[in-house]
Design a protein around this motif. Structure first.
Motif, PDB file in Angstrom:
ATOM      1  N   GLN A   1       2.109   3.035  11.880  1.00 31.39           N
ATOM      2  CA  GLN A   1       1.050   3.610  11.204  1.00 31.39           C
ATOM      3  C   GLN A   1       0.962   4.931  11.858  1.00 31.39           C
ATOM      4  O   GLN A   1       0.152   5.412  12.739  1.00 31.39           O
ATOM      5  CB  GLN A   1      -0.276   2.763  11.831  1.00 31.39           C
ATOM      6  CG  GLN A   1      -0.498   1.511  11.382  1.00 31.39           C
ATOM      7  CD  GLN A   1      -0.602   1.238   9.821  1.00 31.39           C
ATOM      8  OE1 GLN A   1      -1.608   1.795   9.129  1.00 31.39           O
ATOM      9  NE2 GLN A   1       0.036   0.412   9.054  1.00 31.39           N
ATOM     10  N   PRO A   2       1.690   5.784  11.251  1.00 36.46           N
ATOM     11  CA  PRO A   2       1.668   7.217  11.665  1.00 36.46           C
ATOM     12  C   PRO A   2       0.328   7.946  11.709  1.00 36.46           C
ATOM     13  O   PRO A   2      -0.242   7.906  10.812  1.00 36.46           O
ATOM     14  CB  PRO A   2       2.696   7.943  10.821  1.00 36.46           C
ATOM     15  CG  PRO A   2       3.616   6.762  10.091  1.00 36.46           C
ATOM     16  CD  PRO A   2       2.582   5.709  10.132  1.00 36.46           C
ATOM     17  N   ALA A   3       0.192   8.644  12.837  1.00 37.58           N
ATOM     18  CA  ALA A   3      -1.257   9.201  13.005  1.00 37.58           C
ATOM     19  C   ALA A   3      -1.651  10.229  11.976  1.00 37.58           C
ATOM     20  O   ALA A   3      -2.770  10.569  11.331  1.00 37.58           O
ATOM     21  CB  ALA A   3      -1.316   9.894  14.298  1.00 37.58           C
ATOM     22  N   ASP A   4      -0.350  11.315  11.730  1.00 41.10           N
ATOM     23  CA  ASP A   4      -0.561  12.160  10.680  1.00 41.10           C
ATOM     24  C   ASP A   4      -0.783  11.566   9.267  1.00 41.10           C
ATOM     25  O   ASP A   4      -1.561  12.170   8.542  1.00 41.10           O
ATOM     26  CB  ASP A   4       0.648  13.108  10.815  1.00 41.10           C
ATOM     27  CG  ASP A   4       1.934  12.526  10.379  1.00 41.10           C
ATOM     28  OD1 ASP A   4       2.003  11.335  10.504  1.00 41.10           O
ATOM     29  OD2 ASP A   4       2.871  13.167  10.299  1.00 41.10           O
ATOM     30  N   SER A   5      -0.381  10.554   9.064  1.00 35.94           N
ATOM     31  CA  SER A   5      -0.704   9.947   7.764  1.00 35.94           C
ATOM     32  C   SER A   5      -2.121   9.215   7.423  1.00 35.94           C
ATOM     33  O   SER A   5      -2.633   9.491   6.451  1.00 35.94           O
ATOM     34  CB  SER A   5       0.359   8.985   7.432  1.00 35.94           C
ATOM     35  OG  SER A   5       1.717   9.267   7.136  1.00 35.94           O
ATOM     36  N   LEU A   6      -2.555   8.863   8.659  1.00 37.15           N
ATOM     37  CA  LEU A   6      -3.723   8.256   8.763  1.00 37.15           C
ATOM     38  C   LEU A   6      -4.583   9.254   8.570  1.00 37.15           C
ATOM     39  O   LEU A   6      -5.938   9.018   8.024  1.00 37.15           O
ATOM     40  CB  LEU A   6      -3.968   7.336  10.199  1.00 37.15           C
ATOM     41  CG  LEU A   6      -3.219   6.163  10.318  1.00 37.15           C
ATOM     42  CD1 LEU A   6      -3.303   5.546  11.759  1.00 37.15           C
ATOM     43  CD2 LEU A   6      -3.612   4.951   9.320  1.00 37.15           C
ATOM     44  N   ALA A   7      -4.574  10.337   9.246  1.00 37.78           N
ATOM     45  CA  ALA A   7      -5.380  11.297   9.144  1.00 37.78           C
ATOM     46  C   ALA A   7      -5.411  12.037   7.767  1.00 37.78           C
ATOM     47  O   ALA A   7      -6.578  12.418   7.376  1.00 37.78           O
ATOM     48  CB  ALA A   7      -4.939  12.688   9.956  1.00 37.78           C
ATOM     49  N   LEU A   8      -4.206  11.932   7.166  1.00 35.69           N
ATOM     50  CA  LEU A   8      -4.276  12.387   5.612  1.00 35.69           C
ATOM     51  C   LEU A   8      -5.186  11.391   4.787  1.00 35.69           C
ATOM     52  O   LEU A   8      -5.872  11.974   4.091  1.00 35.69           O
ATOM     53  CB  LEU A   8      -2.892  12.592   5.149  1.00 35.69           C
ATOM     54  CG  LEU A   8      -2.440  13.018   3.814  1.00 35.69           C
ATOM     55  CD1 LEU A   8      -2.828  14.701   3.974  1.00 35.69           C
ATOM     56  CD2 LEU A   8      -0.964  12.907   3.556  1.00 35.69           C
ATOM     57  N   ILE A   9      -4.810  10.324   4.766  1.00 41.10           N
ATOM     58  CA  ILE A   9      -5.854   9.359   4.193  1.00 41.10           C
ATOM     59  C   ILE A   9      -7.358   9.560   4.500  1.00 41.10           C
ATOM     60  O   ILE A   9      -8.037   9.538   3.655  1.00 41.10           O
ATOM     61  CB  ILE A   9      -5.077   8.016   4.577  1.00 41.10           C
ATOM     62  CG1 ILE A   9      -3.802   7.558   4.092  1.00 41.10           C
ATOM     63  CG2 ILE A   9      -6.022   6.887   3.837  1.00 41.10           C
ATOM     64  CD1 ILE A   9      -3.282   6.266   4.382  1.00 41.10           C
ATOM     65  N   GLY A  10      -7.634   9.723   5.875  1.00 38.37           N
ATOM     66  CA  GLY A  10      -8.853   9.673   6.362  1.00 38.37           C
ATOM     67  C   GLY A  10      -9.688  10.991   5.589  1.00 38.37           C
ATOM     68  O   GLY A  10     -10.894  10.915   5.297  1.00 38.37           O
ATOM     69  N   ALA A  11      -8.976  12.030   5.639  1.00 41.52           N
ATOM     70  CA  ALA A  11      -9.538  13.329   5.014  1.00 41.52           C
ATOM     71  C   ALA A  11      -9.781  13.056   3.363  1.00 41.52           C
ATOM     72  O   ALA A  11     -10.713  13.449   2.908  1.00 41.52           O
ATOM     73  CB  ALA A  11      -8.473  14.380   5.104  1.00 41.52           C
ATOM     74  N   THR A  12      -9.162  12.310   2.707  1.00 39.27           N
ATOM     75  CA  THR A  12      -9.312  12.118   1.540  1.00 39.27           C
ATOM     76  C   THR A  12     -10.429  11.089   1.222  1.00 39.27           C
ATOM     77  O   THR A  12     -11.528  11.378   0.308  1.00 39.27           O
ATOM     78  CB  THR A  12      -8.165  11.539   0.535  1.00 39.27           C
ATOM     79  OG1 THR A  12      -7.811  10.249   0.960  1.00 39.27           O
ATOM     80  CG2 THR A  12      -7.047  12.548   0.475  1.00 39.27           C
ATOM     81  N   ARG A  13     -10.548  10.035   2.049  1.00 39.68           N
ATOM     82  CA  ARG A  13     -11.648   9.342   2.093  1.00 39.68           C
ATOM     83  C   ARG A  13     -13.021  10.026   2.504  1.00 39.68           C
ATOM     84  O   ARG A  13     -14.230   9.775   1.699  1.00 39.68           O
ATOM     85  CB  ARG A  13     -11.445   8.022   3.238  1.00 39.68           C
ATOM     86  CG  ARG A  13     -10.549   7.061   2.609  1.00 39.68           C
ATOM     87  CD  ARG A  13     -10.165   5.960   3.531  1.00 39.68           C
ATOM     88  NE  ARG A  13      -9.128   5.077   3.354  1.00 39.68           N
ATOM     89  CZ  ARG A  13      -8.619   4.299   4.170  1.00 39.68           C
ATOM     90  NH1 ARG A  13      -8.798   4.218   5.245  1.00 39.68           N
ATOM     91  NH2 ARG A  13      -7.551   3.213   3.672  1.00 39.68           N
ATOM     92  N   ASP A  14     -13.085  10.723   3.469  1.00 39.66           N
ATOM     93  CA  ASP A  14     -14.235  11.501   3.848  1.00 39.66           C
ATOM     94  C   ASP A  14     -14.607  12.424   2.679  1.00 39.66           C
ATOM     95  O   ASP A  14     -15.867  12.784   2.321  1.00 39.66           O
ATOM     96  CB  ASP A  14     -14.008  12.265   5.063  1.00 39.66           C
ATOM     97  CG  ASP A  14     -13.610  11.445   6.346  1.00 39.66           C
ATOM     98  OD1 ASP A  14     -14.040  10.147   6.550  1.00 39.66           O
ATOM     99  OD2 ASP A  14     -13.094  11.882   7.488  1.00 39.66           O
ATOM    100  N   ALA A  15     -13.773  13.121   2.076  1.00 43.90           N
ATOM    101  CA  ALA A  15     -13.940  14.087   1.023  1.00 43.90           C
ATOM    102  C   ALA A  15     -14.509  13.413  -0.102  1.00 43.90           C
ATOM    103  O   ALA A  15     -15.573  13.909  -0.727  1.00 43.90           O
ATOM    104  CB  ALA A  15     -12.730  15.185   0.590  1.00 43.90           C
ATOM    105  N   LEU A  16     -14.127  12.081  -0.429  1.00 44.39           N
ATOM    106  CA  LEU A  16     -14.613  11.219  -1.418  1.00 44.39           C
ATOM    107  C   LEU A  16     -16.147  11.089  -1.114  1.00 44.39           C
ATOM    108  O   LEU A  16     -17.063  11.128  -2.063  1.00 44.39           O
ATOM    109  CB  LEU A  16     -13.780  10.233  -1.597  1.00 44.39           C
ATOM    110  CG  LEU A  16     -14.435   9.216  -2.693  1.00 44.39           C
ATOM    111  CD1 LEU A  16     -14.611   9.869  -4.108  1.00 44.39           C
ATOM    112  CD2 LEU A  16     -13.475   7.944  -2.829  1.00 44.39           C
TER     113      LEU A  16
END
Length: 257
Positions: free
Chosen positions: A122-137
């Motif tokens: 579970q790469p941290a940078d990928s989790l951050a990328l996903i998290g940013a789109t969820r937070d933006a949504l």
């Protein structure tokens, strides 16, 4: 055309939204290391047909694709972010997968997308990328309501994505939805607060933040559909269909359990 749904149509939209969410989350739960993208497409077809619904994708042939799409779900992996055409590809440990699904049930469509990582890595940078789109949504949804303007949603989404350090491609964004999958208004992922169309009760919107880790430029695959980051960086995409109500906003694409 901007379509405003009545109470009966909104009730049907709720049923469609739950179906879309249930299919997406079932597919996510079943997707493992070694799962083929064509398997995911086959599962999706089975679940749509079992529900007596119809795909919004199989016969979809817009000006920007090489249509018809011919499949039941968009499967985008790693550097692919939008319109991922299912093909003979087995998922590997650590892959970042986006599933995007639009279905019509009883004459009303709903649209949603989720991004997740397959396997134990579970790469941290990928989790951050996903998290940013969820937070933006979440921010975009919070900015919606019967007294808001379209720019309020776009500004909220863009503020989160820019704040997380990502640039934004303006070619594709959210959209109105109802008796057809894609309608006006276009919902950009960046914009100015207080501008644009004033939201009305009965309006359905698909809000969909998506980003690429280090670019805002897209390339299109030879398949004529799949859009990838120009640099090969990873991408993520989160989407809900929401309804503007008399007193706020309702998320329609939440799973039933």
């Amino acid at each position: 055309m901007i379509e405003i749904l009545n109470a009966d149509e909104l009730a049907r939209a709720r049923r469609t939204g739950r179906l879309v969410a249930d299919i997406l989350h079932t597919a996510k739960a079943r997707a493992k290391v070694g799962t083929n993208l064509l398997e995911i497409d086959a599962w999706t077809r089975q679940m749509i047909e079992a529900a007596g619904a119809e795909s919004c994708y199989v016969d979809y042939a817009p000006s920007f694709g090489r249509g018809p799409f011919g499949h039941y779900i968009c499967t985008s992996v790693n550097d692919a972010v939008l319109h991922g055409l299912p093909h003979d590809h087995a998922l590997a440990d650590g892959d970042l997968v986006t599933l995007d699904l639009a279905v019509k049930l009883d004459g009303i469509a709903a649209d949603s997308a989720i991004s997740f990582i397959v396997g134990d890595t579970q790469p941290a940078d990928s989790l951050a990328l996903i998290g940013a789109t969820r937070d933006a949504l979440a921010a975009g949804i919070a900015a919606a309501g019967p007294r808001a303007r379209l720019g309020d949603i776009s500004h909220a989404v863009g503020t989160v994505l820019h704040g997380a350090g990502y640039s934004i491609n303006g070619d594709f964004g959210g959209h109105g939805i109802g008796s057809t999958m894609h309608q006006d208004p276009h919902v950009p992922n960046d914009g100015r607060r207080g501008r644009g169309y004033r939201l009305k009760p009965g309006l359905l919107l698909a809000i969909e933040p998506w980003v690429m880790a280090d670019t805002d430029e897209l390339l299109i695959d030879d398949d004529g559909w799949t859009l990838r980051s120009a640099t090969g960086c990873r991408t993520a995409h989160s989407e809900h269909t929401v309804a503007i109500t008399e007193d706020g906003v309702e998320i329609l694409t939440l799973p039933s359990t």
